[in-house]
Design a protein around this motif. Structure first.
Motif, PDB file in Angstrom:
ATOM      1  N   MET A   1       0.840  -1.209   0.000  1.00 39.12           N
ATOM      2  CA  MET A   1       0.000   0.000   0.000  1.00 39.12           C
ATOM      3  C   MET A   1       0.872   1.256   0.000  1.00 39.12           C
ATOM      4  O   MET A   1       0.608   2.196  -0.750  1.00 39.12           O
ATOM      5  CB  MET A   1      -0.944   0.015   1.204  1.00 39.12           C
TER       6      MET A   1
ATOM      7  N   MET B   1       2.538   1.631  -3.498  1.00 38.11           N
ATOM      8  CA  MET B   1       1.581   2.072  -4.522  1.00 38.11           C
ATOM      9  C   MET B   1       1.192   3.538  -4.322  1.00 38.11           C
ATOM     10  O   MET B   1       1.067   4.284  -5.285  1.00 38.11           O
ATOM     11  CB  MET B   1       0.339   1.180  -4.511  1.00 38.11           C
ATOM     12  N   ARG B   2       0.991   3.943  -3.069  1.00 41.66           N
ATOM     13  CA  ARG B   2       0.646   5.337  -2.792  1.00 41.66           C
ATOM     14  C   ARG B   2       1.790   6.263  -3.221  1.00 41.66           C
ATOM     15  O   ARG B   2       1.561   7.282  -3.866  1.00 41.66           O
ATOM     16  CB  ARG B   2       0.329   5.530  -1.312  1.00 41.66           C
ATOM     17  N   SER B   3       3.022   5.904  -2.876  1.00 39.66           N
ATOM     18  CA  SER B   3       4.153   6.781  -3.196  1.00 39.66           C
ATOM     19  C   SER B   3       4.425   6.862  -4.691  1.00 39.66           C
ATOM     20  O   SER B   3       4.843   7.892  -5.188  1.00 39.66           O
ATOM     21  CB  SER B   3       5.410   6.319  -2.458  1.00 39.66           C
TER      22      SER B   3
ATOM     23  N   TYR C   1       2.069   5.796  -7.379  1.00 39.72           N
ATOM     24  CA  TYR C   1       0.954   5.977  -8.305  1.00 39.72           C
ATOM     25  C   TYR C   1      -0.156   6.939  -7.855  1.00 39.72           C
ATOM     26  O   TYR C   1      -0.984   7.316  -8.669  1.00 39.72           O
ATOM     27  CB  TYR C   1       0.308   4.623  -8.626  1.00 39.72           C
ATOM     28  N   ALA C   2      -0.205   7.319  -6.594  1.00 40.69           N
ATOM     29  CA  ALA C   2      -1.309   8.169  -6.125  1.00 40.69           C
ATOM     30  C   ALA C   2      -1.390   9.467  -6.917  1.00 40.69           C
ATOM     31  O   ALA C   2      -2.487   9.922  -7.252  1.00 40.69           O
ATOM     32  CB  ALA C   2      -1.179   8.460  -4.633  1.00 40.69           C
TER      33      ALA C   2
ATOM     34  N   ASP D   1      -0.681   8.302 -11.430  1.00 43.15           N
ATOM     35  CA  ASP D   1      -1.742   7.556 -12.115  1.00 43.15           C
ATOM     36  C   ASP D   1      -2.871   7.275 -11.113  1.00 43.15           C
ATOM     37  O   ASP D   1      -3.034   6.149 -10.634  1.00 43.15           O
ATOM     38  CB  ASP D   1      -1.184   6.249 -12.682  1.00 43.15           C
ATOM     39  N   PRO D   2      -3.666   8.312 -10.786  1.00 41.94           N
ATOM     40  CA  PRO D   2      -4.691   8.150  -9.743  1.00 41.94           C
ATOM     41  C   PRO D   2      -5.752   7.101 -10.079  1.00 41.94           C
ATOM     42  O   PRO D   2      -6.279   6.457  -9.181  1.00 41.94           O
ATOM     43  CB  PRO D   2      -5.306   9.538  -9.597  1.00 41.94           C
TER      44      PRO D   2
ATOM     45  N   PHE E   1      -4.267   3.809  -9.073  1.00 39.93           N
ATOM     46  CA  PHE E   1      -4.200   3.746  -7.615  1.00 39.93           C
ATOM     47  C   PHE E   1      -5.586   3.513  -7.007  1.00 39.93           C
ATOM     48  O   PHE E   1      -5.735   2.698  -6.094  1.00 39.93           O
ATOM     49  CB  PHE E   1      -3.578   5.027  -7.048  1.00 39.93           C
ATOM     50  N   ASP E   2      -6.616   4.176  -7.532  1.00 39.38           N
ATOM     51  CA  ASP E   2      -7.977   3.969  -7.035  1.00 39.38           C
ATOM     52  C   ASP E   2      -8.433   2.530  -7.252  1.00 39.38           C
ATOM     53  O   ASP E   2      -9.042   1.918  -6.377  1.00 39.38           O
ATOM     54  CB  ASP E   2      -8.960   4.930  -7.695  1.00 39.38           C
TER      55      ASP E   2
ATOM     56  N   PHE F   1      -6.499  -0.070  -7.502  1.00 39.96           N
ATOM     57  CA  PHE F   1      -5.721  -0.856  -6.552  1.00 39.96           C
ATOM     58  C   PHE F   1      -6.352  -0.820  -5.166  1.00 39.96           C
ATOM     59  O   PHE F   1      -6.492  -1.855  -4.509  1.00 39.96           O
ATOM     60  CB  PHE F   1      -4.275  -0.325  -6.507  1.00 39.96           C
ATOM     61  N   LEU F   2      -6.763   0.376  -4.718  1.00 37.54           N
ATOM     62  CA  LEU F   2      -7.406   0.491  -3.407  1.00 37.54           C
ATOM     63  C   LEU F   2      -8.682  -0.328  -3.327  1.00 37.54           C
ATOM     64  O   LEU F   2      -8.943  -0.981  -2.312  1.00 37.54           O
ATOM     65  CB  LEU F   2      -7.723   1.958  -3.091  1.00 37.54           C
TER      66      LEU F   2
END
Length: 136
Positions: A16, A19-21, A23-24, A27-28, A31-32, A34-35
């Motif tokens: 997590m 991915m946040r660091s 793609y947030a 490439d939002p 990332f969304d 993925f969440l």
């Protein structure tokens, strides 16, 4: 089994953070998605206190990355795809909500959250109209 659960949690948290660091911001959408995948099993077994969608009041288009403040403090939210959101850490009772996004008027409202019930809230934001002077 307990040690395996701890290891799985550690790996999940590390993934997590990565991915946040990475793609947030870059490439939002990815990332969304993925969440949503990472929280799917957890979210289905945990009660959501508040969930809904953000959309443009005039066009009906989904709006992403809206800030949510609860009782004057930043909330813990999860964003889904297409402007969706949910909050699990909201206690039962009355709460003051403020939804804000640059370029839109803030929406302020009060909600009453009941124990073990999900409050569905679809928020329509109005775009701020700017009157730019025309050069002659």
């Amino acid at each position: 089994m307990v040690l395996l659960d701890k290891y799985n949690l550690l790996v999940k948290r590390g993934l997590m953070l990565y991915m946040r660091s990475v793609y947030a911001e870059s490439d939002p959408d990815l990332f969304d998605e993925f969440l949503v995948i990472m929280t799917k099993d957890y979210a289905s077994s945990t009660q959501r206190a508040l969930q809904g969608m953000f959309s443009n009041a005039k066009t009906g288009e989904s709006i992403r990355n809206v800030r949510i403040s609860i009782n004057g403090k930043k909330a813990v939210t999860r964003r889904g795809i297409q402007g969706g959101f949910y909050i699990q850490t909201l206690s039962a009772g009355e709460h003051d909500l403020r939804f804000s996004k640059k370029g839109y008027l803030d929406v302020v409202m009060q909600v009453v959250v009941l124990p073990e019930h999900t409050f569905q809230l679809d928020v329509k934001l109005e775009a701020v109209e700017t009157n730019k002077p025309v050069m002659a």
